[in-house]
Write a protein that holds these residues in place. Structure first.
Motif, mmCIF file in Angstrom:
data_model
loop_
_atom_site.group_PDB
_atom_site.id
_atom_site.type_symbol
_atom_site.label_atom_id
_atom_site.label_comp_id
_atom_site.label_asym_id
_atom_site.label_seq_id
_atom_site.Cartn_x
_atom_site.Cartn_y
_atom_site.Cartn_z
ATOM 1 N N ASN A 89 7.691 -64.293 18.649
ATOM 2 C CA ASN A 89 6.868 -63.392 17.808
ATOM 3 C C ASN A 89 5.393 -63.874 17.886
ATOM 4 O O ASN A 89 4.535 -63.532 16.919
ATOM 5 C CB ASN A 89 7.434 -63.429 16.642
ATOM 6 C CG ASN A 89 9.045 -62.702 16.458
ATOM 7 O OD1 ASN A 89 8.881 -61.462 16.872
ATOM 8 N ND2 ASN A 89 9.599 -63.264 15.596
ATOM 9 N N GLY A 90 5.240 -64.998 18.756
ATOM 10 C CA GLY A 90 4.001 -65.571 18.906
ATOM 11 C C GLY A 90 3.583 -66.641 17.706
ATOM 12 O O GLY A 90 2.407 -67.063 17.746
ATOM 13 N N ASN A 91 4.628 -67.335 17.263
ATOM 14 C CA ASN A 91 4.424 -68.537 16.266
ATOM 15 C C ASN A 91 4.472 -69.829 16.965
ATOM 16 O O ASN A 91 5.527 -70.086 17.794
ATOM 17 C CB ASN A 91 5.521 -68.397 15.265
ATOM 18 C CG ASN A 91 5.450 -66.989 14.279
ATOM 19 O OD1 ASN A 91 4.204 -66.833 14.091
ATOM 20 N ND2 ASN A 91 6.446 -66.488 14.241
ATOM 21 N N LEU A 92 3.626 -70.734 16.961
ATOM 22 C CA LEU A 92 3.485 -71.782 17.643
ATOM 23 C C LEU A 92 4.880 -72.658 17.327
ATOM 24 O O LEU A 92 5.375 -72.990 16.252
ATOM 25 C CB LEU A 92 2.454 -72.659 17.247
ATOM 26 C CG LEU A 92 2.252 -74.078 17.719
ATOM 27 C CD1 LEU A 92 2.081 -74.115 19.278
ATOM 28 C CD2 LEU A 92 1.429 -74.881 16.833
ATOM 29 N N LEU A 93 5.352 -73.256 18.460
ATOM 30 C CA LEU A 93 6.550 -74.156 18.219
ATOM 31 C C LEU A 93 6.006 -75.518 18.237
ATOM 32 O O LEU A 93 6.308 -76.390 17.414
ATOM 33 C CB LEU A 93 7.653 -73.809 19.282
ATOM 34 C CG LEU A 93 8.123 -72.490 18.969
ATOM 35 C CD1 LEU A 93 9.186 -72.214 20.186
ATOM 36 C CD2 LEU A 93 9.099 -72.295 17.499
ATOM 37 N N PHE A 94 5.435 -75.941 19.612
ATOM 38 C CA PHE A 94 5.144 -77.254 19.868
ATOM 39 C C PHE A 94 4.397 -77.270 20.847
ATOM 40 O O PHE A 94 4.090 -76.469 21.793
ATOM 41 C CB PHE A 94 6.289 -78.231 20.004
ATOM 42 C CG PHE A 94 7.226 -77.908 21.131
ATOM 43 C CD1 PHE A 94 6.942 -78.469 22.633
ATOM 44 C CD2 PHE A 94 8.359 -77.108 21.062
ATOM 45 C CE1 PHE A 94 7.840 -78.256 23.575
ATOM 46 C CE2 PHE A 94 9.213 -77.040 22.025
ATOM 47 C CZ PHE A 94 8.959 -77.273 23.271
ATOM 48 N N TYR A 95 3.325 -78.543 21.094
ATOM 49 C CA TYR A 95 2.581 -78.640 22.422
ATOM 50 C C TYR A 95 2.472 -80.156 22.689
ATOM 51 O O TYR A 95 2.937 -80.907 22.238
ATOM 52 C CB TYR A 95 1.092 -78.083 21.971
ATOM 53 C CG TYR A 95 0.432 -78.706 20.710
ATOM 54 C CD1 TYR A 95 -0.598 -79.779 21.032
ATOM 55 C CD2 TYR A 95 0.837 -78.276 19.446
ATOM 56 C CE1 TYR A 95 -1.228 -80.423 19.796
ATOM 57 C CE2 TYR A 95 -0.017 -78.704 18.393
ATOM 58 C CZ TYR A 95 -0.765 -79.593 18.565
ATOM 59 O OH TYR A 95 -1.419 -80.297 17.581
#
Length: 949
Positions: A62-68
């Motif tokens: 859905n385009g929600n950030l998870l991690f980076y």
């Protein structure tokens, strides 16, 4: 250009929803970030990542950030360091922020909680705790655990014992279907491909592929094309030998082709670092650093061309260091140049190189700064779900799709799984639940169409796509009467003849510039073989029908209609021949002096039309009929190369044929055809003479001047008449072929000729030039005696006249005359003592004048009485002629004693003896008196030397 940019915008807008939203949030550079969930790139500044190069990020579906991550640290969506399962901070991954692609995040194909971070290190020792290259590793993260995710395993070494050799490159692409993903990296000359499926990473049995290209360096990006068919690597070096290399990739087997195509030329191009494919996998881009110019460059390659390397085109250059390229969900490719407060962008990557728009400051980073890297993703995230036209399998989502009013279209996605759910929307309102959607201008009409595909298979993914459709009207075809053609070919009664269908086009449509018109046989319903429109022969005798197809150039919508062709048997009427005179080639040259015939001329066809009408007995008129003229019967039949005003532009030679086609006004019908000949008459060209004709006049010139010279302009035609002009003014009453000129000037003669079939006189002209000249008059003659040297005696003469004069001394032979520097004077030198005369000749042929005799004398300066024959006596030279009657010369010694006297002009001279005695060498004096025949006395006193040797 505005139209192209609009088209590019529509393309990228129509593609954006095909992208997987896992790539919608980026973190990179120094606290920089972007959010693409709105469709546009919106800057984020809450990120904590600070990296020199490598970075990676991932969002949910859905385009929600998870991690980076930067390859060493992993941050959650709350921008906090993630932890391992044992509670330790995840800040020691074996990547490196100074590695080109320090980390790549890949989801498990079927488990939405599991993700894998693949890391590649670097030889650079500036980052701890890994000063040496740790090789190729991966870690597993479960986002359902912990506070935003947890590293549950790793590192797992994938380097196969080649840690220190490993490159800084990694990419990923979907396999044969949604349940497989390939992760790809390279070491030296070997590619390693690791397959990921629902069971995780197959770390034990990589697919290896040998490459003919051996990496010179470890730096630079590796990317797969979104469609999984290509792999490109940038081998960045500092020594000028790095390259961009393109390979084929098999996403079923994981194999990379062994023979890559080298695409760049260092050091000319620069060293490649970033690399990226367009969303449709048709274009390849690379970013290069050119050290000599300290510039950041971007090149494009057309992957659809048979010779990809030769399509290399630079599309951008600016000052800056090396930087990455990354495809985004909106279809643009973004470019990162270190230490900039913005990102650049290729706005329309699918277009050809000449149309590419590169915006240097496309996205403001809101206070953050870019570095060399941008986050890579699984390239398949950007592969569009293609929508196609069922009738022809044409992909529709490459452009704003134009459909035609009155036609029905069936649209379907390429994905075809009967277990999936397909839902269609128009302007975001649901309109159908079917895989194939039927669209026309009445049921749904123009608008934005979207499809949502919900996978019910093991993947459990949702795919979306859309296309903008605009219905446009078909062209309007005007109704026309049958096209009637006269049959006047070699068989005028067989019912077959040629037609020029192009003449119908203006009548068929009102906006000819906006459409393309083609003609077909009625049986050619697929419109596969257009007939030759400007030279068509009917297939059926006398009456035949064909189909016209009118296509709008902008929309490609077309309309058809039937045209009836009719052939009438027609004989060829003979009309009276026409006579014209040839043109004068010099007519437009105001400085010309004579006529030159061109052997051709023109006919005023409006007069011929009136003649035909007058002879028709009232059946023809310009109100009811069109009259068209042609040079050949074929042109008349096809109505091509028509002779039209201004008729002066159509020139005919002698014995030319002309065909006239007569048709009903405003109709494509032929009523009659006739022909006639044009004969060209020569213009009269009189004789002339551009060289001067000399008229000898008296000197001084008499008034009136009695002499003349004949100018013969005869043309050889006794009926020609003439006009004569002197210096541009008409000479009254002079109409003969010969004119007797009595004065100097430019004479123009015009010869006029009549012809029984030409209504007006026609004329040619020529020119004569007459120049007056005459014998000279002697104005003055001056003789100068040199007492020291007889060779320096000279005679100066001055004359007057209008001729061109030359001079001779004591001769009238033509070979003895000399032209001086001045026309009216001449000086003769080295004049011998005695009598001399000068002749003056007019070089124009008007005669010779000779002067009276001129006396030249010389009193010797010395004498040597030694018997050698040279100056043995002393005397006055030049007096032994009839010019002088009396001569008296007395000779004295230095004491004034008279020692000799000469009274005979023929006397041989004093021999130096006085009273029988030879006088010695010494100076002696003389006193001379000379009287000429006119009684003029000349006296002279001087001295001379007697020299005895």
């Amino acid at each position: 250009m505005k139209k192209q940019l609009l088209l590019a915008f529509l393309i990228t807008a129509s593609i954006s929803l095909y992208s997987q939203k896992e790539a919608n949030v980026w973190y990179f550079g120094n606290n920089a970030g972007l959010d693409f969930n709105s469709g546009n790139a919106v800057a984020l500044n809450e990120g904590v990542l600070r990296t020199q190069e490598g970075c990676s990020s991932i969002s949910d579906e859905n385009g929600n950030l998870l991690f980076y991550s930067d390859g060493i640290n992993v941050w959650t969506k709350k921008h906090e360091l993630m932890r391992y399962s044992n509670g330790n901070l995840a800040n020691d991954l074996q990547g490196n922020p100074s590695s080109s692609q320090s980390g790549l995040i890949v989801p498990n194909p079927e488990d939405k909680n599991l993700y894998y971070i693949f890391t590649v290190g670097t030889d650079f020792i500036g980052y701890q705790p890994y000063p040496n290259n740790p090789g190729f590793k991966f870690y597993t993260i479960d986002v359902s655990k912990g506070n935003g995710g947890e590293v549950i395993s790793g590192p797992i070494n994938l380097s196969n014992g080649r840690d220190k050799e490993w490159s800084e490159k990694v990419t990923a692409v979907q396999g044969k279907d949604c349940k497989e993903i390939w992760v790809l990296s390279i070491v030296q000359d070997t590619f390693y491909a690791y397959k990921i499926d629902k069971n995780g990473v197959d770390s034990t049995t990589p697919i290896t592929s040998s490459s003919s290209y051996y990496l010179r360096d470890k730096r630079g990006y590796l990317k797969a094309s979104p469609d999984g068919s290509k792999v490109a690597l940038a081998d960045f070096t500092n020594d000028g030998i790095g390259r961009l290399v393109l390979y084929d990739f098999d996403n079923v087997t994981g194999k990379v082709s062994s023979n890559g195509i080298t695409l760049t030329d260092e050091p000319t191009d620069g060293s490649p670092y970033g690399v990226e494919f367009s969303q449709q996998s048709t274009k390849l881009y690379t970013s290069l650093y050119h050290e000599n110019s300290n510039s950041f460059r971007v090149f494009q390659y057309n992957l659809l061309d048979a010779n990809i390397a030769q399509t290399k085109t630079q599309v951008h250059q600016e000052q800056g260091y090396r930087g990455a390229l990354q495809l985004a969900p909106n279809g643009k490719i973004y470019a990162s140049i270190p230490d900039r407060a913005y990102l650049g962008a290729i706005e329309n990557p699918e277009d050809n190189a000449t149309d590419i728009q590169f915006t240097s400051n496309a996205v403001d980073l809101s206070g953050a700064m870019s570095s060399q890297g941008l986050p890579p993703f699984i390239q398949s995230f950007f592969a569009p779900v293609k929508l196609v036209n069922l009738a022809n399998n044409e992909v529709l989502n490459n452009s704003n799709q134009i459909f035609c009013i009155g036609e029905s279209y069936q649209i379907q996605p390429e994905k075809n799984n009967p277990n999936d759910t397909y839902t269609w929307f128009k302007e975001r309102k649901e309109i159908a639940k079917t895989r194939i959607l039927t669209v026309d201008n009445t049921n749904f009409g123009s608008g934005l169409y979207e499809i949502k595909i919900e996978s019910n298979s093991y993947c459990k993914k949702t795919y979306t796509g859309k296309v903008q459709i605009t219905f446009e009207p078909k062209p309007t075809i005007n109704s026309i009467q049958p096209y009637i053609q006269c049959d006047f070919d070699s068989n005028p009664i067989d019912g077959f003849t040629t037609f020029n269908l192009e003449v119908l086009e203006n009548a068929l449509v009102n906006n000819l510039s906006e459409v393309t018109i083609d003609f077909f046989e009625t049986y050619d319903t697929s419109f596969s073989s257009p007939i030759n429109k400007n030279n068509y022969t009917n297939l059926t005798a006398t009456n035949h029908s064909i189909t016209v197809k009118v296509t709008n150039n902008a929309t490609q919508c077309y309309q058809t209609d039937t045209i009836n062709l009719q052939v009438n048997p027609t004989g060829l009427t003979s009309y009276s021949n026409e006579y014209i005179h040839e043109l004068d080639q010099n007519a437009s040259n105001p400085g010309a002096k004579f006529s030159i015939g061109t052997n051709n001329g023109f006919l005023d066809f409006s007069l011929k039309t009136q003649q035909i009408i007058n002879n028709s007995g009232g059946s023809l008129s310009e109100i009811t009929h069109d009259f068209q003229y042609y040079r050949t019967a074929e042109d008349a039949s096809l109505q091509i190369n028509q002779i039209i005003p201004p008729y002066e532009d159509d020139l005919f030679t002698n014995n030319s044929d002309v065909y006239v086609r007569i048709s009903n006004k405003g109709a494509a019908s032929c009523e009659a055809v006739g022909n006639f000949k044009i004969f060209v008459e020569k213009i009269p060209i009189p004789q002339g003479n551009l060289n001067n004709i000399i008229l000898c006049v008296d000197n001084p010139r008499l008034s009136p001047q009695p002499h003349t010279t004949p100018l013969n302009a005869d043309t050889g035609n006794v009926t020609d008449t003439y006009k004569w002009y002197l210096d541009g003014k008409l000479i009254p009453r002079e109409t003969s072929a010969i004119y007797y000129a009595n004065t100097t000037g430019e004479y123009k003669v015009e010869a006029y000729r009549t012809h029984p079939n030409i209504t007006s006189l026609f004329m040619g002209y020529n020119t004569f030039f007459v120049k007056e000249s005459n014998q000279t008059l002697i104005v003055n003659i001056k003789s100068v005696d040199d007492q020291d040297n007889p060779n320096n005696n000279k005679i100066e003469i001055v004359v007057d006249g209008i001729g061109d004069y030359e001079y001779a001394l004591n001769s009238t032979n033509l070979s003895d005359f000399t032209k001086g520097d001045e026309n009216f004077s001449y000086t003769f030198t080295n004049i011998p003592p005695g009598l001399n005369s000068i002749s003056i000749r007019d070089r124009n042929g008007c005669g010779i004048v000779t002067s009276n005799q001129i006396s030249t004398i010389y009193f010797q300066r010395h004498f040597t009485p030694n018997g050698d024959g040279h100056f043995d006596t002393w005397k006055v030279l030049g007096v032994n002629n009839n010019y002088y009657d009396v001569i008296k010369v007395q000779i004295f010694n230095r004491f004034g004693k008279l020692i000799n006297e000469i009274t005979d002009k023929n006397h041989s001279g004093w021999d130096g003896i006085y009273n029988g005695t030879s006088l010695p060498s010494n100076d002696y004096w003389y006193n001379a008196e000379l009287i000429n025949s006119n009684g003029k006395i000349r006296k002279k006193t001087g001295h001379f030397s007697l020299l005895r040797k």
